[in-house]
Design an enzyme around this catalytic site. Sequence first.
Site, PDB file in Angstrom:
ATOM      1  N   LYS A 188      -5.847  -6.645   4.477  1.00 44.13           N
ATOM      2  CA  LYS A 188      -6.418  -5.829   6.214  1.00 44.13           C
ATOM      3  C   LYS A 188      -6.931  -4.933   5.776  1.00 44.13           C
ATOM      4  O   LYS A 188      -7.899  -5.093   7.059  1.00 44.13           O
ATOM      5  CB  LYS A 188      -5.247  -4.949   6.127  1.00 44.13           C
ATOM      6  CG  LYS A 188      -4.698  -4.222   5.584  1.00 44.13           C
ATOM      7  CD  LYS A 188      -4.771  -2.561   5.991  1.00 44.13           C
ATOM      8  CE  LYS A 188      -4.376  -1.557   4.922  1.00 44.13           C
ATOM      9  NZ  LYS A 188      -4.948  -0.570   4.761  1.00 44.13           N
TER      10      LYS A 188
ATOM     11  N   TRP B 224      -3.173  10.003   1.410  1.00 42.64           N
ATOM     12  CA  TRP B 224      -1.419   9.359   1.007  1.00 42.64           C
ATOM     13  C   TRP B 224      -0.417   9.874   0.154  1.00 42.64           C
ATOM     14  O   TRP B 224       0.656  10.459   0.197  1.00 42.64           O
ATOM     15  CB  TRP B 224      -1.964   7.728   0.602  1.00 42.64           C
ATOM     16  CG  TRP B 224      -1.515   7.030   0.852  1.00 42.64           C
ATOM     17  CD1 TRP B 224      -0.968   5.705   0.207  1.00 42.64           C
ATOM     18  CD2 TRP B 224       0.334   6.373   2.113  1.00 42.64           C
ATOM     19  NE1 TRP B 224       0.327   5.129   0.734  1.00 42.64           N
ATOM     20  CE2 TRP B 224       0.934   5.777   1.858  1.00 42.64           C
ATOM     21  CE3 TRP B 224       0.224   7.741   3.175  1.00 42.64           C
ATOM     22  CZ2 TRP B 224       1.753   5.157   2.112  1.00 42.64           C
ATOM     23  CZ3 TRP B 224       1.650   7.623   3.644  1.00 42.64           C
ATOM     24  CH2 TRP B 224       2.143   5.944   3.553  1.00 42.64           C
TER      25      TRP B 224
ATOM     26  N   LYS C 191      -4.141  -0.006  -2.377  1.00 43.10           N
ATOM     27  CA  LYS C 191      -4.136  -1.629  -1.512  1.00 43.10           C
ATOM     28  C   LYS C 191      -5.515  -2.273  -1.482  1.00 43.10           C
ATOM     29  O   LYS C 191      -6.279  -1.403  -1.233  1.00 43.10           O
ATOM     30  CB  LYS C 191      -3.677  -1.277   0.207  1.00 43.10           C
ATOM     31  CG  LYS C 191      -2.527  -0.577   0.392  1.00 43.10           C
ATOM     32  CD  LYS C 191      -2.320  -0.648   2.457  1.00 43.10           C
ATOM     33  CE  LYS C 191      -1.142  -0.237   2.148  1.00 43.10           C
ATOM     34  NZ  LYS C 191      -0.606  -0.113   3.357  1.00 43.10           N
TER      35      LYS C 191
ATOM     36  N   ARG D   9     -10.031   4.499   7.569  1.00 42.71           N
ATOM     37  CA  ARG D   9     -11.036   4.670   6.838  1.00 42.71           C
ATOM     38  C   ARG D   9     -11.865   3.779   7.457  1.00 42.71           C
ATOM     39  O   ARG D   9     -13.652   3.609   6.882  1.00 42.71           O
ATOM     40  CB  ARG D   9     -11.357   5.799   5.287  1.00 42.71           C
ATOM     41  CG  ARG D   9     -10.622   4.272   4.571  1.00 42.71           C
ATOM     42  CD  ARG D   9     -10.451   5.913   2.839  1.00 42.71           C
ATOM     43  NE  ARG D   9      -9.292   6.416   3.290  1.00 42.71           N
ATOM     44  CZ  ARG D   9      -9.283   7.289   2.139  1.00 42.71           C
ATOM     45  NH1 ARG D   9      -9.332   6.647   1.037  1.00 42.71           N
ATOM     46  NH2 ARG D   9      -7.690   8.264   2.618  1.00 42.71           N
ATOM     47  N   ASN D  10     -11.581   2.335   6.729  1.00 43.54           N
ATOM     48  CA  ASN D  10     -12.054   1.509   6.566  1.00 43.54           C
ATOM     49  C   ASN D  10     -12.516   0.999   7.235  1.00 43.54           C
ATOM     50  O   ASN D  10     -13.942   0.796   8.334  1.00 43.54           O
ATOM     51  CB  ASN D  10     -10.956   0.388   6.253  1.00 43.54           C
ATOM     52  CG  ASN D  10     -10.786   0.358   5.322  1.00 43.54           C
ATOM     53  OD1 ASN D  10     -11.880  -0.013   3.650  1.00 43.54           O
ATOM     54  ND2 ASN D  10      -9.789   0.763   4.752  1.00 43.54           N
TER      55      ASN D  10
ATOM     56  N   HIS E 238      -6.754  15.788 -11.017  1.00 44.01           N
ATOM     57  CA  HIS E 238      -7.551  16.383 -12.125  1.00 44.01           C
ATOM     58  C   HIS E 238      -8.427  17.462 -11.795  1.00 44.01           C
ATOM     59  O   HIS E 238      -8.674  18.351 -12.525  1.00 44.01           O
ATOM     60  CB  HIS E 238      -8.738  14.877 -11.924  1.00 44.01           C
ATOM     61  CG  HIS E 238      -9.083  14.634 -11.349  1.00 44.01           C
ATOM     62  ND1 HIS E 238     -10.806  15.638 -10.741  1.00 44.01           N
ATOM     63  CD2 HIS E 238      -9.066  13.688 -10.229  1.00 44.01           C
ATOM     64  CE1 HIS E 238     -10.975  14.878  -9.727  1.00 44.01           C
ATOM     65  NE2 HIS E 238     -10.536  13.826  -9.454  1.00 44.01           N
TER      66      HIS E 238
ATOM     67  N   SER F  15       0.960   2.743   7.884  1.00 40.92           N
ATOM     68  CA  SER F  15       0.850   4.296   7.937  1.00 40.92           C
ATOM     69  C   SER F  15      -0.161   4.681   7.114  1.00 40.92           C
ATOM     70  O   SER F  15      -0.704   4.698   6.208  1.00 40.92           O
ATOM     71  CB  SER F  15       1.977   4.218   6.307  1.00 40.92           C
ATOM     72  OG  SER F  15       1.620   3.467   5.626  1.00 40.92           O
TER      73      SER F  15
ATOM     74  N   THR G 289      -4.679  -0.568  11.363  1.00 41.59           N
ATOM     75  CA  THR G 289      -6.033  -0.183  10.513  1.00 41.59           C
ATOM     76  C   THR G 289      -7.037  -0.600  11.421  1.00 41.59           C
ATOM     77  O   THR G 289      -8.226  -0.156  11.341  1.00 41.59           O
ATOM     78  CB  THR G 289      -5.979  -0.756   9.022  1.00 41.59           C
ATOM     79  OG1 THR G 289      -4.746  -0.643   8.659  1.00 41.59           O
ATOM     80  CG2 THR G 289      -6.739  -0.313   8.452  1.00 41.59           C
TER      81      THR G 289
END
Length: 350
Positions: free
Chosen positions: A196, A16, A110, A260-261, A36, A143, A253
């Site tokens: 969501k 993202w 989120k 991925r959820n 990182h 998105s 979603t």
Amino acid sequence: MAETKQTVAVIGAGSWGTALAMVLADNQHEVRLWAHNEDQIAEINEHHTNHKYLPDITLPERITGYHSLTQALDGVTVAVLAVPTKAIREVLAKASAEASQPLIIVHVSKGIEPDTLLRISEMIEEAVPGELLEEVVVLSGPSHAEEVSLRHPTTVTVSARDMKTAEQIQDLFINQNFRVYTNPDIIGVEIGGALKNIIALAAGITDGLGYGDNAKAALITRGLAEISRLGTAMGANPLTFSGLTGIGDLIVTCTSIHSRNWRAGNMLGKGKNLDEVLDSMGMVVEGVRTTKAAYQLAEKYQVDMPITKALYNVLFNGQDVKDSVDALMTRMKTGEMEDLFNILDERKND
């Protein structure tokens, strides 16, 4: 497209953060993309790719990778925070030590922090010294990073306490492919975007169980009612949940393999345990942490959230997935419009 070109730091080079860096670069801004991982930064700078997160995508040359937060933040006034919720406090502590001037922080994560039950904007305000924080802006909406990186049409929402700042960030990001709306309801935008993910996990479970579109449509619809109940109790405008960070986010979603959820829920529905799912994902599944936080919020505000409660028991109490879903479908009968009337009554009394 905004006329004034800026140098913007994007903190977090996951899918993202990288996709949003591309949007900013397309708008002719100079983008400093921080991560990182030194090998990842070397790949971004030498090959203009970020293959782990966005395979087969070439990054614009206006994006430069940084491993040093000091260098990434030097002289910038806008920083996009694109790290998982669990990493926010650690990253902000480092950023606060390195920042030389006040920042507008645009958070695009989120989630809700378990135990403290803080929204991300509240976490930022708590973690960043006041003299270094000009304003917090939320960017949220339906998105997928994969589609944004392909420059497919996308619409999102920005929200802040100061709407002039929200409009400034709107101008920073908006272009012909990436449309940005403003919304003054920062609580609703954050709650809709966070919760969501819970419903997406549950939708993935129903798909994994093979229950089909009828069950998923019911789940999404009742999930929206559940989000609205909690959000309104927390001070959100219920109309926000009929917009991009409510219905829009739920649709994208709960119905896409990009989510991925949804993918994590799908694996749970097919019989994998939570540890197996998280190990195989390779990326953070925000809905797991958010389920715990939302369960705690439901208890705090005494809000009925049966989907969240069922998912919490599956994830953290070892309850059987199929039994939990079947129990949801056989709950005590009620009128479909009761939630709406209750919310409207509460708003009227306020």
